[in-house]
Design a protein around this motif. Structure first.
Motif, mmCIF file in Angstrom:
data_model
loop_
_atom_site.group_PDB
_atom_site.id
_atom_site.type_symbol
_atom_site.label_atom_id
_atom_site.label_comp_id
_atom_site.label_asym_id
_atom_site.label_seq_id
_atom_site.Cartn_x
_atom_site.Cartn_y
_atom_site.Cartn_z
ATOM 1 N N GLU A 27 2.686 1.537 3.185
ATOM 2 C CA GLU A 27 1.773 2.051 1.257
ATOM 3 C C GLU A 27 2.107 3.631 1.427
ATOM 4 O O GLU A 27 0.817 4.922 1.290
ATOM 5 N N GLU A 35 -0.937 4.986 -3.165
ATOM 6 C CA GLU A 35 -2.247 5.116 -3.437
ATOM 7 C C GLU A 35 -3.262 4.893 -4.269
ATOM 8 O O GLU A 35 -4.400 4.275 -5.385
ATOM 9 N N ARG A 39 -1.239 1.274 -6.458
ATOM 10 C CA ARG A 39 -2.242 0.481 -6.505
ATOM 11 C C ARG A 39 -2.576 0.092 -7.569
ATOM 12 O O ARG A 39 -2.954 -1.592 -8.013
ATOM 13 N N SER A 95 -15.634 -8.953 5.121
ATOM 14 C CA SER A 95 -14.102 -8.191 5.043
ATOM 15 C C SER A 95 -13.500 -8.799 4.185
ATOM 16 O O SER A 95 -12.426 -8.157 3.955
ATOM 17 N N ARG A 144 -4.182 -4.959 1.927
ATOM 18 C CA ARG A 144 -5.444 -3.612 1.881
ATOM 19 C C ARG A 144 -6.641 -3.627 2.145
ATOM 20 O O ARG A 144 -7.270 -2.886 2.951
ATOM 21 N N GLU A 145 -7.428 -4.960 1.963
ATOM 22 C CA GLU A 145 -8.945 -4.579 2.052
ATOM 23 C C GLU A 145 -8.816 -5.337 3.122
ATOM 24 O O GLU A 145 -9.653 -4.471 3.530
ATOM 25 N N ARG A 147 -7.157 -4.612 5.989
ATOM 26 C CA ARG A 147 -6.435 -3.490 7.397
ATOM 27 C C ARG A 147 -7.450 -2.534 7.403
ATOM 28 O O ARG A 147 -7.929 -1.514 8.160
ATOM 29 N N LEU A 148 -8.036 -2.672 5.889
ATOM 30 C CA LEU A 148 -9.296 -1.177 5.541
ATOM 31 C C LEU A 148 -10.781 -1.842 6.411
ATOM 32 O O LEU A 148 -10.983 -0.883 7.047
ATOM 33 N N SER A 149 -10.528 -2.790 6.793
ATOM 34 C CA SER A 149 -12.532 -3.266 6.836
ATOM 35 C C SER A 149 -12.462 -4.452 7.926
ATOM 36 O O SER A 149 -13.507 -4.711 8.720
ATOM 37 N N SER A 154 -1.447 -6.278 11.270
ATOM 38 C CA SER A 154 -0.736 -6.386 9.868
ATOM 39 C C SER A 154 0.044 -7.747 10.394
ATOM 40 O O SER A 154 0.095 -8.159 9.034
#
Length: 236
Positions: A27, A35, A39, A95, A144-145, A147-149, A154
């Protein structure tokens, strides 16, 4: 051997989930472009593939074994159950909403795929192709969700997705072994999955696609559906 074909096809379709997650790891190549437009285009592509699965396989095959009343019942029930799952995920603030949504599509579709092969239908290969096409962007988005929350690494997320892919062969072989003698049940599963998928497309996927002053993302949905049409023609 038919069971081996089902095992391989469902496994390959499931492995699109960790493949999507691997793509999502890169990313930072062009952050702003990836982004935003890329995406959104990937999400739209998944939506197009999901709609093609509904329009070309799940609903046409499902209504063959049910009259109008029961076909509508199972289709609407699928939408209601997916709505309930969505409400519960929002209530508990998990999450992993994309993760649950991904499995909610993957498992019933894999069951239907195994049963479709057992019934001798011509749409089993097409359904496997469409499952793989939709799992790729869903794996991308779910990675992605998470990783962000969450605090998951990974490696852990991708490994989890790879293990989840094993549920496909289990579900597919179960459909092949136990449901092939009950085409009405297989049809009900297809209609149920179709209703749930349609709810998910307009609740989760379509709202994420639009991007101000960019016109590429909606074409992702067109390309996703177009691939479904191509697969339908080639396997007909």
């Amino acid at each position: 051997m038919l069971w081996l074909e089902i095992l391989l096809l469902t496994l390959l379709a499931g492995m699109s989930m960790p493949l999507g997650a691997l793509i999502a790891r890169f990313e930072r190549i062009r952050p702003r472009w990836l982004e935003h437009e890329f995406r959104h285009s990937v999400i739209a592509f998944g939506g197009g593939a999901l709609l093609s699965a509904v329009a070309l396989v799940l609903v046409p095959d499902g209504i063959e074994h049910h009259d109008t009343d029961f076909a509508l019942l199972w289709f609407i029930l699928g939408g209601l159950v997916f709505m309930l799952i969505d409400i519960l995920l929002n209530l508990f603030k998990t999450s992993a909403s994309q993760l649950v949504a991904m499995l909610s599509d993957f498992i019933p579709e894999s069951i239907a795929l195994g049963a479709a092969f057992a019934l001798g239908g011509s749409n089993g290969l097409l359904l496997a192709l469409l499952i793989g096409l939709q799992n790729l962007p869903e794996g991308f988005n779910a990675y992605r969700e998470l990783r962000l929350s969450s605090h998951y690494s990974s490696k852990r997320i991708i490994t989890t997705f790879a293990l989840m892919a094993l549920l496909g062969p289990v579900a597919g072989l179960a459909g092949y072994a136990w449901l092939s003698a009950y085409p009405s049940i297989v049809a009900a599963i297809m209609l149920f999955a179709a209703g749930g998928i349609l709810y998910s497309v307009f609740q989760d996927i379509a709202p994420q696609v639009k991007l101000a002053r960019h016109w590429g993302p909606p074409m992702g949905a067109v390309f996703g559906f177009a691939l479904g049409i191509a697969g339908h023609i080639l396997t007909a």
